[in-house]
Design an enzyme around this catalytic site. Structure first.
Site, PDB file in Angstrom:
ATOM      1  N   ASP A 117      -8.926  -4.534  -1.765  1.00  0.00           N
ATOM      2  CA  ASP A 117     -10.181  -5.117  -2.237  1.00  0.00           C
ATOM      3  C   ASP A 117     -11.304  -4.079  -2.187  1.00  0.00           C
ATOM      4  OD1 ASP A 117     -10.480  -5.047   0.495  1.00  0.00           O
ATOM      5  OD2 ASP A 117     -10.996  -7.161   0.720  1.00  0.00           O
ATOM      6  N   SER A 118     -10.963  -2.844  -1.741  1.00  0.00           N
ATOM      7  CA  SER A 118     -11.896  -1.718  -1.885  1.00  0.00           C
ATOM      8  C   SER A 118     -12.171  -1.454  -3.364  1.00  0.00           C
ATOM      9  CB  SER A 118     -11.340  -0.457  -1.211  1.00  0.00           C
ATOM     10  OG  SER A 118     -10.009  -0.206  -1.626  1.00  0.00           O
ATOM     11  N   ASP A 149      -4.420  -7.119  -1.695  1.00  0.00           N
ATOM     12  CA  ASP A 149      -5.342  -7.789  -0.778  1.00  0.00           C
ATOM     13  C   ASP A 149      -5.705  -9.176  -1.279  1.00  0.00           C
ATOM     14  OD1 ASP A 149      -5.936  -6.320   1.510  1.00  0.00           O
ATOM     15  OD2 ASP A 149      -7.369  -5.028   0.464  1.00  0.00           O
ATOM     16  N   LYS A 175      -1.781  -8.781   1.548  1.00  0.00           N
ATOM     17  CA  LYS A 175      -2.391  -8.362   2.824  1.00  0.00           C
ATOM     18  C   LYS A 175      -3.615  -9.233   3.063  1.00  0.00           C
ATOM     19  CE  LYS A 175      -4.800  -4.233   3.365  1.00  0.00           C
ATOM     20  NZ  LYS A 175      -6.165  -4.683   3.734  1.00  0.00           N
ATOM     21  N   GLU A 187      -6.895 -10.004   6.183  1.00  0.00           N
ATOM     22  CA  GLU A 187      -7.567  -9.492   7.372  1.00  0.00           C
ATOM     23  C   GLU A 187      -7.644 -10.554   8.468  1.00  0.00           C
ATOM     24  OE1 GLU A 187     -11.416  -7.937   6.268  1.00  0.00           O
ATOM     25  OE2 GLU A 187     -10.550  -6.537   4.809  1.00  0.00           O
ATOM     26  N   GLU A 233      -7.412  -0.349  11.187  1.00  0.00           N
ATOM     27  CA  GLU A 233      -8.508   0.427  10.604  1.00  0.00           C
ATOM     28  C   GLU A 233      -9.530   0.778  11.669  1.00  0.00           C
ATOM     29  OE1 GLU A 233     -10.037  -1.051   6.899  1.00  0.00           O
ATOM     30  OE2 GLU A 233     -11.747   0.323   6.915  1.00  0.00           O
TER      31      GLU A 233
HETATM   32  O1  KIV Z   1      -9.068  -2.377   0.602  1.00  0.00           O
HETATM   33  C1  KIV Z   1      -8.558  -1.340   1.064  1.00  0.00           C
HETATM   34  O2  KIV Z   1      -8.531  -0.280   0.420  1.00  0.00           O
HETATM   35  C2  KIV Z   1      -7.984  -1.404   2.409  1.00  0.00           C
HETATM   36  C3  KIV Z   1      -7.564  -0.117   3.043  1.00  0.00           C
HETATM   37  C4  KIV Z   1      -8.735   0.672   3.443  1.00  0.00           C
HETATM   38  C5  KIV Z   1      -6.626  -0.333   4.162  1.00  0.00           C
HETATM   39  O3  KIV Z   1      -7.875  -2.453   2.961  1.00  0.00           O
END
Ligand code: KIV
Length: 271
Positions: free
Chosen positions: A51-52, A90, A120, A122, A189
């Site tokens: 989600d980055s 994510d 994934k 959190e 992280e």
């Molecule tokens: O969203 C992302 O890129 C991440 C990584 C930094 C692990 O969760």
């Protein structure tokens, strides 16, 4: 021969074997077909559609605004490119925290509409029910502990997490919980390297670190950060492998100059 060299396709089982064999796992983000093709061909084991993308692709300050539809769009582009890597996506903010039924619905949309291999999310004990329900539908889940950017407004800063014993103990317990309920891997992280090493040795599933030291079972970086495309972000843990942003600006500047001077296109570049 090593496990990852033998594997034609990376699966969650291959990752478990890599940990058992002491082989490090390489993970990178990608959000589009062209970049994911290069990442896959370069031998990366896991491509994370993170989600980055909210920051890197859309220019938002945090990961919070990105939607499930956006993530599915990015993920389906990456899935079309990935011939070998495992594709993990994510679950974006607001699509799994409410209740476990909503979490399962979101995970199913990702799997069905993008063709990805795993999701994934959190958090630890607070999302236990959501993780269990997703796992019960046969969808592999990667956990994410330590600095969890979807909670940035709770933390207030992006500084290292779990430096104090109380928070370190909570992280140990959460990692054990995620491992016990069946997560196939956990991202750590920005936590102290010693803690990440201790917990990596204590859990069965492979751990993947970002700013969590060299004792994790694998490492992840944001592709655009390690290539130097994003230039304003330079935490201590980030190793830049290329100054691609500068190289791109130089090449594009050259093109602009050629257009203005009528050097481009020349005779062999026209019909
Ligand atoms: O969203 C992302 O890129 C991440 C990584 C930094 C692990 O969760």
């Amino acid at each position: 021969m090593s496990v990852h060299k033998q594997a034609k396709r990376i699966t969650t089982q291959v990752l478990a074997e890599m940990k058992a064999n002491g082989e490090r796992i390489a993970m990178l983000t990608a959000y589009d077909y062209s970049m994911a093709t290069i990442v896959d061909q370069a031998g990366v084991d896991i491509i994370l559609v993170g989600d980055s993308a909210s920051n890197v692709m859309a220019g938002h300050e945090t990961t919070l605004p990105i939607t499930l539809d956006h993530m599915i769009y990015h993920a389906s582009s990456v899935v079309r490119a990935a011939k070998r890597a495992l594709v993990v996506v994510d679950l974006p903010f607001g699509t799994y925290q409410g209740n476990s039924k909503e979490a399962l619905k979101s995970a199913i949309r990702i799997m069905k509409e993008s063709g990805a291999h795993a999701v994934k999310l959190e958090g630890g004990r607070e999302v236990r029910e959501s993780i269990e329900r997703i796992l019960s539908a046969g969808i592999p889940v990667m956990g994410h502990l330590g600095l969890t950017p979807q909670s940035i407004y709770k933390f207030g800063t992006y500084t290292v997490r779990a430096k104090e014993e109380l928070e370190a103990q909570l992280l140990r317990e959460d990692a054990k919980l995620l491992d016990d309920i069946g997560c196939f891997s956990i991202v750590f992280e920005k936590i102290p390297a010693g803690l990440a090493g201790e917990v990596s040795a204590a859990v069965n599933c492979p751990t993947i670190g970002i700013g969590a030291g060299g004792a994790c079972d694998g490492q992840v970086l944001v592709l655009h950060d390690m290539l130097g495309i994003t230039q304003e972000f330079s935490p201590r843990f980030l190793r830049r492998y290329l100054d691609m942003g500068d190289q791109m600006k130089e090449a594009i500047g050259h093109y602009v100059k050629d257009v203005r001077s009528r050097d481009f296109p020349n005779e062999s570049e026209q019909y």
